[in-house]
Design an enzyme around this catalytic site. Structure first.
Site, PDB file in Angstrom:
ATOM      1  N   PHE A 170      40.660  37.511  17.000  1.00 56.46           N
ATOM      2  CA  PHE A 170      39.641  38.453  16.771  1.00 56.46           C
ATOM      3  C   PHE A 170      40.166  39.884  16.823  1.00 56.46           C
ATOM      4  O   PHE A 170      40.057  40.754  15.983  1.00 56.46           O
ATOM      5  CB  PHE A 170      38.614  38.665  18.079  1.00 56.46           C
ATOM      6  CG  PHE A 170      37.711  39.573  18.188  1.00 56.46           C
ATOM      7  CD1 PHE A 170      36.596  39.762  17.373  1.00 56.46           C
ATOM      8  CD2 PHE A 170      37.793  40.577  19.321  1.00 56.46           C
ATOM      9  CE1 PHE A 170      35.610  40.538  17.607  1.00 56.46           C
ATOM     10  CE2 PHE A 170      36.982  41.673  19.497  1.00 56.46           C
ATOM     11  CZ  PHE A 170      35.988  41.769  18.405  1.00 56.46           C
ATOM     12  N   TYR A 171      41.059  40.316  17.902  1.00 58.08           N
ATOM     13  CA  TYR A 171      41.405  41.591  17.866  1.00 58.08           C
ATOM     14  C   TYR A 171      42.541  41.820  16.913  1.00 58.08           C
ATOM     15  O   TYR A 171      42.852  43.075  16.299  1.00 58.08           O
ATOM     16  CB  TYR A 171      42.165  41.733  19.113  1.00 58.08           C
ATOM     17  CG  TYR A 171      41.288  42.175  20.093  1.00 58.08           C
ATOM     18  CD1 TYR A 171      40.539  43.329  20.556  1.00 58.08           C
ATOM     19  CD2 TYR A 171      41.092  40.958  21.323  1.00 58.08           C
ATOM     20  CE1 TYR A 171      39.622  43.292  21.454  1.00 58.08           C
ATOM     21  CE2 TYR A 171      40.099  41.223  22.227  1.00 58.08           C
ATOM     22  CZ  TYR A 171      39.329  42.427  22.280  1.00 58.08           C
ATOM     23  OH  TYR A 171      38.534  42.586  23.220  1.00 58.08           O
ATOM     24  N   ALA A 187      40.212  35.100  20.992  1.00 60.91           N
ATOM     25  CA  ALA A 187      40.229  36.413  21.342  1.00 60.91           C
ATOM     26  C   ALA A 187      41.253  37.029  20.680  1.00 60.91           C
ATOM     27  O   ALA A 187      41.022  38.113  20.032  1.00 60.91           O
ATOM     28  CB  ALA A 187      40.227  36.542  22.739  1.00 60.91           C
ATOM     29  N   HIS A 229      44.517  42.938  27.999  1.00 62.95           N
ATOM     30  CA  HIS A 229      44.974  41.736  28.510  1.00 62.95           C
ATOM     31  C   HIS A 229      44.384  40.432  28.232  1.00 62.95           C
ATOM     32  O   HIS A 229      43.051  40.452  28.146  1.00 62.95           O
ATOM     33  CB  HIS A 229      45.372  41.727  30.142  1.00 62.95           C
ATOM     34  CG  HIS A 229      46.262  42.341  30.455  1.00 62.95           C
ATOM     35  ND1 HIS A 229      46.232  43.750  31.151  1.00 62.95           N
ATOM     36  CD2 HIS A 229      47.794  42.161  30.569  1.00 62.95           C
ATOM     37  CE1 HIS A 229      47.153  44.212  31.382  1.00 62.95           C
ATOM     38  NE2 HIS A 229      48.389  43.361  31.200  1.00 62.95           N
ATOM     39  N   TYR A 281      42.019  51.416  27.917  1.00 60.24           N
ATOM     40  CA  TYR A 281      42.355  50.136  28.364  1.00 60.24           C
ATOM     41  C   TYR A 281      40.925  49.401  28.463  1.00 60.24           C
ATOM     42  O   TYR A 281      40.078  49.758  29.051  1.00 60.24           O
ATOM     43  CB  TYR A 281      43.007  49.992  29.861  1.00 60.24           C
ATOM     44  CG  TYR A 281      43.327  48.486  30.198  1.00 60.24           C
ATOM     45  CD1 TYR A 281      44.167  47.749  29.643  1.00 60.24           C
ATOM     46  CD2 TYR A 281      42.242  48.152  31.244  1.00 60.24           C
ATOM     47  CE1 TYR A 281      44.177  46.268  30.064  1.00 60.24           C
ATOM     48  CE2 TYR A 281      42.681  46.751  31.507  1.00 60.24           C
ATOM     49  CZ  TYR A 281      43.428  46.119  30.885  1.00 60.24           C
ATOM     50  OH  TYR A 281      43.660  44.868  31.448  1.00 60.24           O
ATOM     51  N   MET A 321      38.901  46.719  29.871  1.00 58.71           N
ATOM     52  CA  MET A 321      38.761  45.812  30.921  1.00 58.71           C
ATOM     53  C   MET A 321      37.818  44.724  30.654  1.00 58.71           C
ATOM     54  O   MET A 321      38.332  43.426  30.760  1.00 58.71           O
ATOM     55  CB  MET A 321      37.765  46.580  32.120  1.00 58.71           C
ATOM     56  CG  MET A 321      38.542  47.941  32.471  1.00 58.71           C
ATOM     57  SD  MET A 321      37.746  48.787  34.104  1.00 58.71           S
ATOM     58  CE  MET A 321      36.553  49.720  33.069  1.00 58.71           C
ATOM     59  N   TYR A 366      34.529  39.127  38.699  1.00 57.45           N
ATOM     60  CA  TYR A 366      35.045  40.629  38.941  1.00 57.45           C
ATOM     61  C   TYR A 366      34.812  41.167  40.364  1.00 57.45           C
ATOM     62  O   TYR A 366      33.778  40.845  40.815  1.00 57.45           O
ATOM     63  CB  TYR A 366      34.644  41.296  37.772  1.00 57.45           C
ATOM     64  CG  TYR A 366      35.438  41.317  36.629  1.00 57.45           C
ATOM     65  CD1 TYR A 366      36.729  41.964  36.301  1.00 57.45           C
ATOM     66  CD2 TYR A 366      35.042  40.051  35.775  1.00 57.45           C
ATOM     67  CE1 TYR A 366      37.260  41.749  35.047  1.00 57.45           C
ATOM     68  CE2 TYR A 366      35.638  39.972  34.557  1.00 57.45           C
ATOM     69  CZ  TYR A 366      36.803  40.723  34.231  1.00 57.45           C
ATOM     70  OH  TYR A 366      37.656  40.097  33.076  1.00 57.45           O
ATOM     71  N   ASN A 400      43.670  31.711  25.040  1.00 59.46           N
ATOM     72  CA  ASN A 400      42.436  32.294  24.340  1.00 59.46           C
ATOM     73  C   ASN A 400      42.763  32.808  22.906  1.00 59.46           C
ATOM     74  O   ASN A 400      42.761  33.846  22.639  1.00 59.46           O
ATOM     75  CB  ASN A 400      41.740  33.412  25.062  1.00 59.46           C
ATOM     76  CG  ASN A 400      40.388  33.784  24.580  1.00 59.46           C
ATOM     77  OD1 ASN A 400      40.046  33.271  23.755  1.00 59.46           O
ATOM     78  ND2 ASN A 400      39.809  34.584  25.538  1.00 59.46           N
ATOM     79  N   GLU A 401      42.723  31.697  22.197  1.00 53.53           N
ATOM     80  CA  GLU A 401      43.344  32.059  20.659  1.00 53.53           C
ATOM     81  C   GLU A 401      42.340  32.766  19.897  1.00 53.53           C
ATOM     82  O   GLU A 401      42.340  33.559  19.226  1.00 53.53           O
ATOM     83  CB  GLU A 401      43.496  30.634  19.922  1.00 53.53           C
ATOM     84  CG  GLU A 401      44.710  29.787  20.423  1.00 53.53           C
ATOM     85  CD  GLU A 401      45.736  30.260  20.164  1.00 53.53           C
ATOM     86  OE1 GLU A 401      45.868  31.176  19.008  1.00 53.53           O
ATOM     87  OE2 GLU A 401      47.109  29.892  20.401  1.00 53.53           O
ATOM     88  N   LYS A 424      40.634  41.849  13.161  1.00 55.13           N
ATOM     89  CA  LYS A 424      39.652  42.729  12.800  1.00 55.13           C
ATOM     90  C   LYS A 424      40.156  43.988  13.078  1.00 55.13           C
ATOM     91  O   LYS A 424      39.757  44.867  12.593  1.00 55.13           O
ATOM     92  CB  LYS A 424      38.322  42.550  13.912  1.00 55.13           C
ATOM     93  CG  LYS A 424      37.725  41.188  13.526  1.00 55.13           C
ATOM     94  CD  LYS A 424      36.271  41.566  12.971  1.00 55.13           C
ATOM     95  CE  LYS A 424      35.398  40.533  12.401  1.00 55.13           C
ATOM     96  NZ  LYS A 424      35.257  39.395  13.286  1.00 55.13           N
TER      97      LYS A 424
END
Lengths: 166, 886
Positions: free
Chosen positions: A133-134, A130, A122, A78, A80, A32, A127-128, A137
């Site tokens: 997860f979202y 992740a 994003h 958002y 990050m 970053y 990235n399955e 959950k």
């Protein structure tokens, strides 16, 4: 899955920002920019950017911001970055971090966050974990595909994940 | 016509108006309104320019306004005009007092008292100087005078009792306290339960117990004063200790139990008392056990028989544990009493609990199980050679390895545990193992494990600290600094890691970076170095001094050490504040402790480091006079014309460069100084005086050495280095008897040490050239030398040492080096034999640290051994990271 770990949250400040760098370095394939770190520190918002402490030290972090949605007066939360050190994953720490941001929204939805109506992030298309997860959950939905979002990693494309909050 | 002019002094009073003004001057002085005081003094002086007392008072006021020289001139002038005024003499004394010129001040006060024997103020000032200077007889006389004049003040009674106590008149002190208590009317607040009555009773009790063979009376007195005492903790401790002294062990045990019930279970000293009572130990052992530091207790101090251990274990199991099962100390202390399988089991429980909790100090705590017996007492082993072979250490390592492999296999500490552990348990297990590697001197394995830890959790500062320490021990200070600095950056509010980084940076010669780091925690305005000086930050100044010394900046190094010496002068001066305060507050027990502490102030470690640092620097200056004469011109007369021209040109150029450099340095310093001045408006500090130590460099090195060496001999007689320094200084001063004394002290303290061996050989070799001595001295030197050399010739003495070193595989590396050097010294053809002494032994020797390996290398190079490379490769096998080693 190991046993759940109850974490405590702590503020990200100029004095411990290096720990965020260490955690990100350990979790993400991308580096970053300085401005990201500067903004996190400058924001001084413990509700949006926070460390997760377990047993007295930092094991993860979540950084989010409130941003304008283009072409409207609506806003969105958002996310990050969200990261948990590899050794501590699968123990509900990420869930607690995201939940705490959602809790913050619930508490402020008629006040400071009255214009916010969704939460989004994003995620790299490969990235399955992740995305699961979202979705499972928190009930996020898969949105548009953004091509060539990342520059130095492969695949460079990502999806927008979002969840309507009202 | 009688002379009534007040200017002539001798009791001729000022007119009313001026007399009132004079009173005002004193009042303003006392309330620190110095400008007003000066103004009114000037008004008097306008009319009576030679009035002695006014001149003196004006001087005193100026002194408090930091105009010392002007003050001295005025006070002296005042005194000249009025030698018979007690005010002038008093002021003169006060002036000396503020210059810390105490003996002169006492003289002046006494002169003032001769003129005005009844001045309470002067008597009080005198008494304080007397106790400060430990003129205890004088102090008693003065306090007696004050008491006779004002027998109704509590303070005067207590001060007189204290004076008697300090003079060793213990019965006298007790009776003064009793008479004082008798003067109080019944129902007076001083007689009812409260802090002051309590302290006085406990003070009286302390004096009673100091009377030889008087414990019985002291114990009885404890019971009589019980109702008054509010400090129940020390009351109980005194009671238990008296009971132990009197051999009333059963009662002492009860007292200890009542202390546990009061909540003192975490105090190891009480546990020691309890165990002493159970084992019915003698007074001396009880006292020693009570004074053990930290968490050590009788169980880790005295080797016990199995019956004794069982006795204690039974007591803990039946009497203590059921009531205090949550106490950490109650669980920890009996661990030192169990053996075999039981130890394995209990230790396992203890370690597992700490690993789950995440206790960084676990390894340190466990090291207190690695005990070796010396002179009938246990000590915690410190040399890796002893540690590695120790059964307790092997057991701990075994347990740690077991946990690590079990955690890796199934995330559990024990295979049949019900639940899996959280990820941090494995991390702390690795961390513990790394700490154990450190104890065993296996730095590489430790560093590898810590790298694994850091990959696991890069946010834990403790990991960086331990890794830094291991890197430092393995000879790579630069990487150690980088590691620590990285850890420091993770949490910039962690003062400990910041200090540690600073310390390492100083060790690595990075003084600028070190100042930068520690400045993050000093006051933000002003010059940080001045702030550190004001805060009396000795560890930093000692580190910086050593850093300068390594950089061969001799003057600056001396100057920094002198700062620490100055701090100790200030600590000594600080007790002044307590002389009146403590008596007023009746904290007499604490006060007598402070006086004792101040008497032994120069035995503190920081003072020792500063003084020994100064001695070593001056010894180098003495041995290399060229350092201080760098600017001296070379001898041109022996050169040819061309050489001369060239040499002069070089000298000119050098001089120019030096001047330029100095000017630049000055500019930089000025700039820094300005910044400091502007920011906090402070004046010149002590630090600005001789900042580069140029003045210190001009002093006579041996005189300075002698000054500090004699302080150390007096106050730090228990340190080996005190006597090696005394020897080194005495030999250069040709004070053979002092050198001999030092050798005998060393012999008694550690006859196996390299430092002793080296110096005995040196003494033996030089003894022939001691020159003319008085016959008595000559005999003492001769007999002493014969005794120290064990009736051998020097070369036989060395040969004997060679055999001894060859016979002991683990003979310490420094000793081997010393013996090898001695061998070459007396016989230059024995280089090969000497080399073998060092190289063949390898690193299985004691004390084979990186530092002693470096010294060994220097020795090998010193006698041009062919095996230098062999040594380098031996050392590099053990310490592959060692820097600058070839």
């Amino acid at each position: 899955m190991g046993k759940q770990l109850e974490v405590e949250f702590g503020q990200i400040t100029d004095d411990n920002i290096e720990q965020l760098r260490q955690v990100n370095l350990a979790c993400f394939p991308v580096q970053y920019q300085e401005t990201y770190y500067k903004n996190v520190v400058k924001g001084k918002n413990e509700d949006l950017c926070k460390f997760a402490y377990w047993n007295g030290y930092i094991v993860g972090a979540a950084c989010s911001r409130v941003e304008n949605v283009e072409g409207s007066d609506r806003k969105r939360l958002y996310i990050m970055t969200l990261c948990v050190l590899a050794a501590y994953r699968g123990r509900g720490i990420g869930t607690q971090l995201i939940q705490s941001i959602l809790d913050h929204y619930e508490a402020e939805k008629d006040a400071a966050l009255s214009k916010v109506d969704e939460i989004a992030l994003h995620v790299q298309i490969s990235n399955e974990d992740a995305m699961n997860f979202y979705k499972t959950k928190f009930g996020f939905e898969k949105g548009e595909l953004v091509e060539n979002y990342y520059r130095r990693i492969d695949p460079p494309h990502c999806y927008l994940l979002y969840k309507k909050l009202r | 016509m009688p002379d009534n002019n007040p200017q002539n002094g001798a009791g001729r009073p000022l007119p009313k108006k001026e007399a009132d003004l004079f009173k005002n001057v004193i009042k303003h002085y006392e309330t620190k309104q110095y400008k007003k005081a000066i103004k009114q003094a000037d008004t008097i002086l306008k009319k009576f320019p030679n009035h002695g007392e006014t001149l003196a008072m004006k001087g005193l006021v100026l002194n408090n306004m930091a105009k010392r020289d002007e003050a001295h001139a005025l006070v002296k002038l005042g005194l000249m005009h009025d030698m018979r005024s007690h005010v002038c003499w008093h002021v003169y004394g006060l002036l000396h007092r503020s210059d810390r010129n105490y003996n002169e001040a006492i003289k002046a006060y006494k002169q003032a008292l001769r003129i005005e024997p009844d001045s309470l103020q002067i008597l009080r000032d005198l008494s304080m100087l007397q106790v400060q200077m430990r003129d205890l007889d004088g102090f008693a006389v003065t306090r007696h005078n004050i008491l006779t004049m004002k027998p109704n003040g509590k303070i005067n009674w207590l001060a007189f009792a204290l004076a008697k106590h300090l003079n060793g008149d213990l019965r006298g002190a007790i009776s003064v306290v009793d008479i004082y208590l008798g003067t109080l009317t019944e129902g007076a607040p001083e007689l009812s339960r409260g802090f002051e009555a309590s302290e006085l009773a406990m003070y009286r009790n302390q004096i009673l117990s100091e009377i030889p063979d008087n414990t019985q009376e002291a114990l009885e007195h404890l019971e009589t004063c019980k109702a008054l005492v509010v400090d129940e903790t020390s009351w109980l401790i005194s009671k238990a200790r008296f009971q132990l002294t009197l051999g009333r062990h059963a009662e002492a045990r009860e007292t200890a139990l009542s202390m546990f019930k009061r909540g003192m279970t975490e105090n190891s000293r009480i546990h020691s008392l309890y165990m002493c009572a159970i084992l019915k130990l003698d007074k001396e052992t009880c006292d020693k056990a009570y004074e053990l530091p930290g968490t050590r207790s009788l169980a880790s101090y005295l080797p016990l028989t199995s019956e004794q251990k069982q006795q204690l274990l039974d007591a803990y199991a039946n009497e203590i544990f059921p009531d205090f099962e949550r106490s950490a100390a109650v669980k920890r202390i009996p661990l030192n009493l169990v053996e075999g399988d039981r130890l394995r089991k209990s230790l396992g429980v203890f370690i597992r609990k700490s690993l789950v909790k995440g206790v960084p100090s676990l390894c340190r705590e466990l090291s207190s199980f690695v005990l070796i017996e010396k002179d009938g007492r246990f000590e915690i082993a410190s040399d890796p050679i002893d540690i590695k072979e120790h059964s307790a250490f092997k057991l701990i390592v075994e347990l740690a390895d077991e946990y690590i492999s079990c955690l890796q296999a199934n995330s559990k500490l024990l295979a049949d545990d019900e639940f899996e552990e959280s990820p941090s348990t494995e991390l702390w297990a690795w961390y513990l193992r790394a700490g154990l590697h450190e104890l065993a001197g296996e730095y590489e394995s430790g560093i590898a494990l810590l790298d694994k830890c850091i990959e696991h959790t890069p946010t834990l500062v403790d990991l960086y600290e331990l890794k830094g320490r291991l890197l430092r021990s393995s000879g790579d200070i630069k990487t150690a600094v980088d590691t620590l600095d990285k850890g420091r950056d993770l949490d910039r509010q962690d003062r400990y890691i910041n200090n540690q980084t600073t310390k390492y940076m100083l060790e690595a010669g990075m003084d600028t970076d070190a100042l930068d780091r520690i400045s993050m925690f000093t006051k933000h305005e002003g010059n940080p170095e001045a702030n550190l000086y004001d805060m009396q930050c000795s560890w930093y100044e000692l580190g910086l001094a050593a850093c300068y010394a390594r950089q061969e900046k001799w003057g600056k190094a001396l100057r920094k050490y002198a700062c620490v010496v100055k701090h100790f002068d200030d600590f000594h001066e600080d007790q002044f504040d307590f002389h009146s305060y403590c008596i007023r507050k009746v904290t007499l027990r604490a006060y007598t402790e402070v006086l004792k502490f101040e008497d032994n102030l120069w035995s503190e470690d920081y003072y020792f480091s500063a003084a020994s640092g100064i001695i070593k620097l001056y010894l180098r200056l003495h041995d290399n006079p060229a350092i201080t004469k760098e600017d001296a011109e070379p001898d041109y007369s022996k050169m040819t014309a061309a050489e001369r021209k060239k040499a002069k040109a070089i000298a000119r150029k050098k001089k120019k460069q030096a001047e330029k450099k100095k000017a630049e340095g000055q500019k930089k310093d000025d700039a820094n100084g300005d910044k400091g001045d502007q920011a906090d408006g402070s004046k010149m500090t002590d630090l600005d005086e001789d900042p580069n130590g140029d003045e210190m460099m001009k002093r006579d090195p041996l005189e300075e050495c002698q000054k500090y060496s004699s302080i150390l001999s007096k106050h730090c007689p228990h340190k080996l280095e005190t006597w090696t320094l005394q020897y080194d200084v005495a030999m250069r001063r040709k004070k053979w008897l002092l050198a001999l004394q030092a050798l005998f002290k060393l012999n008694r303290m550690d006859s196996e040490s390299a430092a002793f061996f080296q110096r005995v050989v040196d003494f033996g070799l030089k003894a022939a050239d001691f020159g003319e001595q008085a016959p008595a001295v000559k005999n003492v030197l001769k007999d002493g030398c014969v005794e120290l050399l064990q009736k051998l010739s020097v070369s036989d003495y060395i040969k004997q040492a060679v055999e001894k070193v060859q016979g002991h595989k683990t003979a310490s590396l420094p000793l081997r080096v010393a013996v090898a050097e001695a061998l070459v010294l007396i016989n230059t053809s024995s280089v090969d034999a000497a080399t073998a002494l060092i190289v063949k032994g390898g690193l299985d020797a004691r004390d084979a640290s990186v530092e002693s390996c470096r010294k060994a290398l220097a020795a090998l190079k010193g006698f041009k051994s062919k095996s230098v490379q062999d040594w380098v490769s031996v050392v590099k096998q053990q310490y592959p990271r060692i820097a600058d080693f070839s």
